[in-house]
Design a protein around this motif. Structure first.
Motif, PDB file in Angstrom:
ATOM      1  N   THR A 179     -28.057 -25.161 -40.775  1.00 48.83           N
ATOM      2  CA  THR A 179     -27.624 -26.207 -39.850  1.00 48.83           C
ATOM      3  C   THR A 179     -28.642 -27.335 -39.914  1.00 48.83           C
ATOM      4  O   THR A 179     -29.840 -27.100 -39.757  1.00 48.83           O
ATOM      5  CB  THR A 179     -27.527 -25.673 -38.409  1.00 48.83           C
ATOM      6  OG1 THR A 179     -26.498 -24.679 -38.357  1.00 48.83           O
ATOM      7  CG2 THR A 179     -27.185 -26.798 -37.432  1.00 48.83           C
ATOM      8  N   LEU A 180     -28.184 -28.565 -40.150  1.00 46.24           N
ATOM      9  CA  LEU A 180     -29.065 -29.712 -40.328  1.00 46.24           C
ATOM     10  C   LEU A 180     -28.839 -30.721 -39.207  1.00 46.24           C
ATOM     11  O   LEU A 180     -27.724 -31.210 -39.025  1.00 46.24           O
ATOM     12  CB  LEU A 180     -28.810 -30.376 -41.685  1.00 46.24           C
ATOM     13  CG  LEU A 180     -28.994 -29.462 -42.907  1.00 46.24           C
ATOM     14  CD1 LEU A 180     -28.510 -30.163 -44.176  1.00 46.24           C
ATOM     15  CD2 LEU A 180     -30.448 -29.048 -43.061  1.00 46.24           C
ATOM     16  N   LEU A 181     -29.875 -31.008 -38.449  1.00 45.93           N
ATOM     17  CA  LEU A 181     -29.818 -32.016 -37.399  1.00 45.93           C
ATOM     18  C   LEU A 181     -30.625 -33.218 -37.882  1.00 45.93           C
ATOM     19  O   LEU A 181     -31.844 -33.138 -38.010  1.00 45.93           O
ATOM     20  CB  LEU A 181     -30.392 -31.468 -36.097  1.00 45.93           C
ATOM     21  CG  LEU A 181     -29.764 -30.172 -35.584  1.00 45.93           C
ATOM     22  CD1 LEU A 181     -30.402 -29.759 -34.261  1.00 45.93           C
ATOM     23  CD2 LEU A 181     -28.269 -30.309 -35.420  1.00 45.93           C
ATOM     24  N   VAL A 182     -29.942 -34.320 -38.161  1.00 38.94           N
ATOM     25  CA  VAL A 182     -30.579 -35.498 -38.748  1.00 38.94           C
ATOM     26  C   VAL A 182     -30.790 -36.540 -37.660  1.00 38.94           C
ATOM     27  O   VAL A 182     -29.827 -37.018 -37.049  1.00 38.94           O
ATOM     28  CB  VAL A 182     -29.729 -36.082 -39.896  1.00 38.94           C
ATOM     29  CG1 VAL A 182     -30.487 -37.208 -40.590  1.00 38.94           C
ATOM     30  CG2 VAL A 182     -29.370 -34.984 -40.908  1.00 38.94           C
ATOM     31  N   ALA A 183     -32.046 -36.898 -37.428  1.00 34.35           N
ATOM     32  CA  ALA A 183     -32.388 -37.839 -36.363  1.00 34.35           C
ATOM     33  C   ALA A 183     -32.251 -39.282 -36.835  1.00 34.35           C
ATOM     34  O   ALA A 183     -32.483 -39.603 -38.000  1.00 34.35           O
ATOM     35  CB  ALA A 183     -33.818 -37.595 -35.891  1.00 34.35           C
ATOM     36  N   SER A 184     -31.888 -40.135 -35.916  1.00 36.58           N
ATOM     37  CA  SER A 184     -31.943 -41.569 -36.183  1.00 36.58           C
ATOM     38  C   SER A 184     -33.387 -42.032 -36.020  1.00 36.58           C
ATOM     39  O   SER A 184     -34.239 -41.318 -35.504  1.00 36.58           O
ATOM     40  CB  SER A 184     -31.023 -42.324 -35.222  1.00 36.58           C
ATOM     41  OG  SER A 184     -31.403 -42.068 -33.883  1.00 36.58           O
ATOM     42  N   MET A 185     -33.681 -43.230 -36.496  1.00 37.92           N
ATOM     43  CA  MET A 185     -35.024 -43.780 -36.365  1.00 37.92           C
ATOM     44  C   MET A 185     -35.282 -44.150 -34.905  1.00 37.92           C
ATOM     45  O   MET A 185     -34.431 -44.765 -34.249  1.00 37.92           O
ATOM     46  CB  MET A 185     -35.181 -45.026 -37.242  1.00 37.92           C
ATOM     47  CG  MET A 185     -34.988 -44.771 -38.738  1.00 37.92           C
ATOM     48  SD  MET A 185     -36.187 -43.592 -39.423  1.00 37.92           S
ATOM     49  CE  MET A 185     -35.181 -42.102 -39.536  1.00 37.92           C
ATOM     50  N   ILE A 186     -36.447 -43.773 -34.397  1.00 36.86           N
ATOM     51  CA  ILE A 186     -36.779 -44.082 -33.013  1.00 36.86           C
ATOM     52  C   ILE A 186     -37.121 -45.562 -32.890  1.00 36.86           C
ATOM     53  O   ILE A 186     -37.551 -46.196 -33.855  1.00 36.86           O
ATOM     54  CB  ILE A 186     -37.941 -43.213 -32.511  1.00 36.86           C
ATOM     55  CG1 ILE A 186     -39.204 -43.462 -33.328  1.00 36.86           C
ATOM     56  CG2 ILE A 186     -37.562 -41.749 -32.549  1.00 36.86           C
ATOM     57  CD1 ILE A 186     -40.404 -42.716 -32.817  1.00 36.86           C
ATOM     58  N   PRO A 187     -36.926 -46.161 -31.721  1.00 39.67           N
ATOM     59  CA  PRO A 187     -37.202 -47.588 -31.541  1.00 39.67           C
ATOM     60  C   PRO A 187     -38.667 -47.930 -31.800  1.00 39.67           C
ATOM     61  O   PRO A 187     -39.563 -47.104 -31.594  1.00 39.67           O
ATOM     62  CB  PRO A 187     -36.840 -47.836 -30.070  1.00 39.67           C
ATOM     63  CG  PRO A 187     -35.904 -46.728 -29.719  1.00 39.67           C
ATOM     64  CD  PRO A 187     -36.353 -45.543 -30.513  1.00 39.67           C
ATOM     65  N   CYS A 188     -38.915 -49.128 -32.278  1.00 39.89           N
ATOM     66  CA  CYS A 188     -40.266 -49.601 -32.546  1.00 39.89           C
ATOM     67  C   CYS A 188     -40.727 -50.527 -31.429  1.00 39.89           C
ATOM     68  O   CYS A 188     -39.924 -51.119 -30.722  1.00 39.89           O
ATOM     69  CB  CYS A 188     -40.319 -50.375 -33.858  1.00 39.89           C
ATOM     70  SG  CYS A 188     -39.772 -49.433 -35.290  1.00 39.89           S
ATOM     71  N   ASN A 189     -42.030 -50.638 -31.315  1.00 36.86           N
ATOM     72  CA  ASN A 189     -42.576 -51.601 -30.357  1.00 36.86           C
ATOM     73  C   ASN A 189     -43.136 -52.840 -31.050  1.00 36.86           C
ATOM     74  O   ASN A 189     -43.879 -53.606 -30.466  1.00 36.86           O
ATOM     75  CB  ASN A 189     -43.672 -50.954 -29.495  1.00 36.86           C
ATOM     76  CG  ASN A 189     -44.815 -50.391 -30.337  1.00 36.86           C
ATOM     77  OD1 ASN A 189     -44.863 -50.610 -31.541  1.00 36.86           O
ATOM     78  ND2 ASN A 189     -45.711 -49.666 -29.693  1.00 36.86           N
ATOM     79  N   THR A 190     -42.759 -53.007 -32.338  1.00 36.09           N
ATOM     80  CA  THR A 190     -43.229 -54.151 -33.130  1.00 36.09           C
ATOM     81  C   THR A 190     -42.025 -54.975 -33.567  1.00 36.09           C
ATOM     82  O   THR A 190     -41.151 -54.462 -34.273  1.00 36.09           O
ATOM     83  CB  THR A 190     -43.992 -53.667 -34.374  1.00 36.09           C
ATOM     84  OG1 THR A 190     -45.028 -52.783 -33.978  1.00 36.09           O
ATOM     85  CG2 THR A 190     -44.599 -54.849 -35.113  1.00 36.09           C
ATOM     86  N   PRO A 191     -41.933 -56.229 -33.175  1.00 36.11           N
ATOM     87  CA  PRO A 191     -40.763 -57.054 -33.525  1.00 36.11           C
ATOM     88  C   PRO A 191     -40.823 -57.572 -34.959  1.00 36.11           C
ATOM     89  O   PRO A 191     -40.980 -58.772 -35.212  1.00 36.11           O
ATOM     90  CB  PRO A 191     -40.846 -58.192 -32.507  1.00 36.11           C
ATOM     91  CG  PRO A 191     -42.313 -58.341 -32.248  1.00 36.11           C
ATOM     92  CD  PRO A 191     -42.886 -56.955 -32.306  1.00 36.11           C
ATOM     93  N   LEU A 192     -40.700 -56.669 -35.914  1.00 35.52           N
ATOM     94  CA  LEU A 192     -40.702 -57.029 -37.330  1.00 35.52           C
ATOM     95  C   LEU A 192     -39.333 -56.702 -37.928  1.00 35.52           C
ATOM     96  O   LEU A 192     -38.630 -55.813 -37.444  1.00 35.52           O
ATOM     97  CB  LEU A 192     -41.799 -56.266 -38.076  1.00 35.52           C
ATOM     98  CG  LEU A 192     -43.234 -56.608 -37.663  1.00 35.52           C
ATOM     99  CD1 LEU A 192     -44.226 -55.665 -38.338  1.00 35.52           C
ATOM    100  CD2 LEU A 192     -43.565 -58.059 -38.001  1.00 35.52           C
TER     101      LEU A 192
END
Length: 219
Positions: A179-192
């Motif tokens: 079983t594979l649980l694939v996470a999305s990218m967590i939010p960044c605190n750098t506006p790039l």
């Protein structure tokens, strides 16, 4: 086939121990043969209790998964949540140390086994080693968070998503019922741009990965 329907609600069950017994009756007489005494002896044969095996979980990822002295890994907190939920589990992997080699900054002790590398790129040497570890250890569940470093360093969210698909297919090839649980990218605190544009684009593509499920392996 191993079925893991939801990580935080999978509760380990202990079957109640039971026993089977037989009764033997014996009769004795005194020397004169005039008085008989009957005694009953019960013999009990224990039946071992059945214990549910722990869910084995492999954490696959980059620095966010590996963690360090100044940024505790989520593995620390997931460990506590699973314990609180009464889940029987075992984190597995060939690695234990955080990225900086020091001790983790974690409020509680936790199972430190993992399969994560700071700076890992999808399709690189690290993901080859991750696949080898899955083949060797056969975890029930793999928690995957990969692709952030790719988007940061080289951009191309769509290319990163395609490499993730190849990686997932490789894991299913060596462990068909994982079983594979694939996470999305967590939010960044750098506006790039790689954070404000690249990550959301990659997350949109990861959201469709459920189509990679097979009859035995759920993504």
């Amino acid at each position: 086939m191993r079925h893991v329907t939801a990580l935080l609600v999978a509760v380990a069950m202990l079957a109640a121990g039971c026993s089977s017994g037989s009764t033997d009756t014996t009769t004795t007489a005194d020397e004169a043969g005039t008085t008989a005494t009957t005694s009953t002896v019960t013999t009990t044969t224990p039946v071992p209790a059945t214990v549910t095996s722990p869910v084995t979980i492999m954490h696959i990822g980059e620095g966010v998964t590996q963690g360090g002295r100044d940024h505790s890994t989520y593995r620390c907190f997931l460990d506590a949540m699973l314990h609180d939920a009464g889940v029987a589990f075992d984190f597995v992997g060939t690695r234990q140390k955080p990225a900086d080699g020091f001790d983790y900054t974690c409020p509680t002790d936790f199972d430190q086994d993992h399969e994560a590398w700071l700076g890992a790129r999808v399709g690189g040497l690290e993901t080859d080693m991750m696949t080898q570890s899955v083949e060797a250890l056969q975890p029930d569940v793999a928690l995957i968070q990969l692709g952030g470093f790719d988007v940061w360093k080289i951009g191309d969210p769509s290319g990163t998503a395609e490499r993730l698909k190849v990686f997932i297919a490789g894991l299913q090839a060596v462990s068909p019922d994982i079983t594979l649980l694939v996470a999305s990218m967590i939010p960044c605190n750098t506006p790039l741009p790689w954070c404000t544009e690249g990550y959301p684009a990659l997350n949109d593509l990861i959201a469709s990965f459920g189509s990679l499920s097979t009859d035995e392996s759920t993504v």
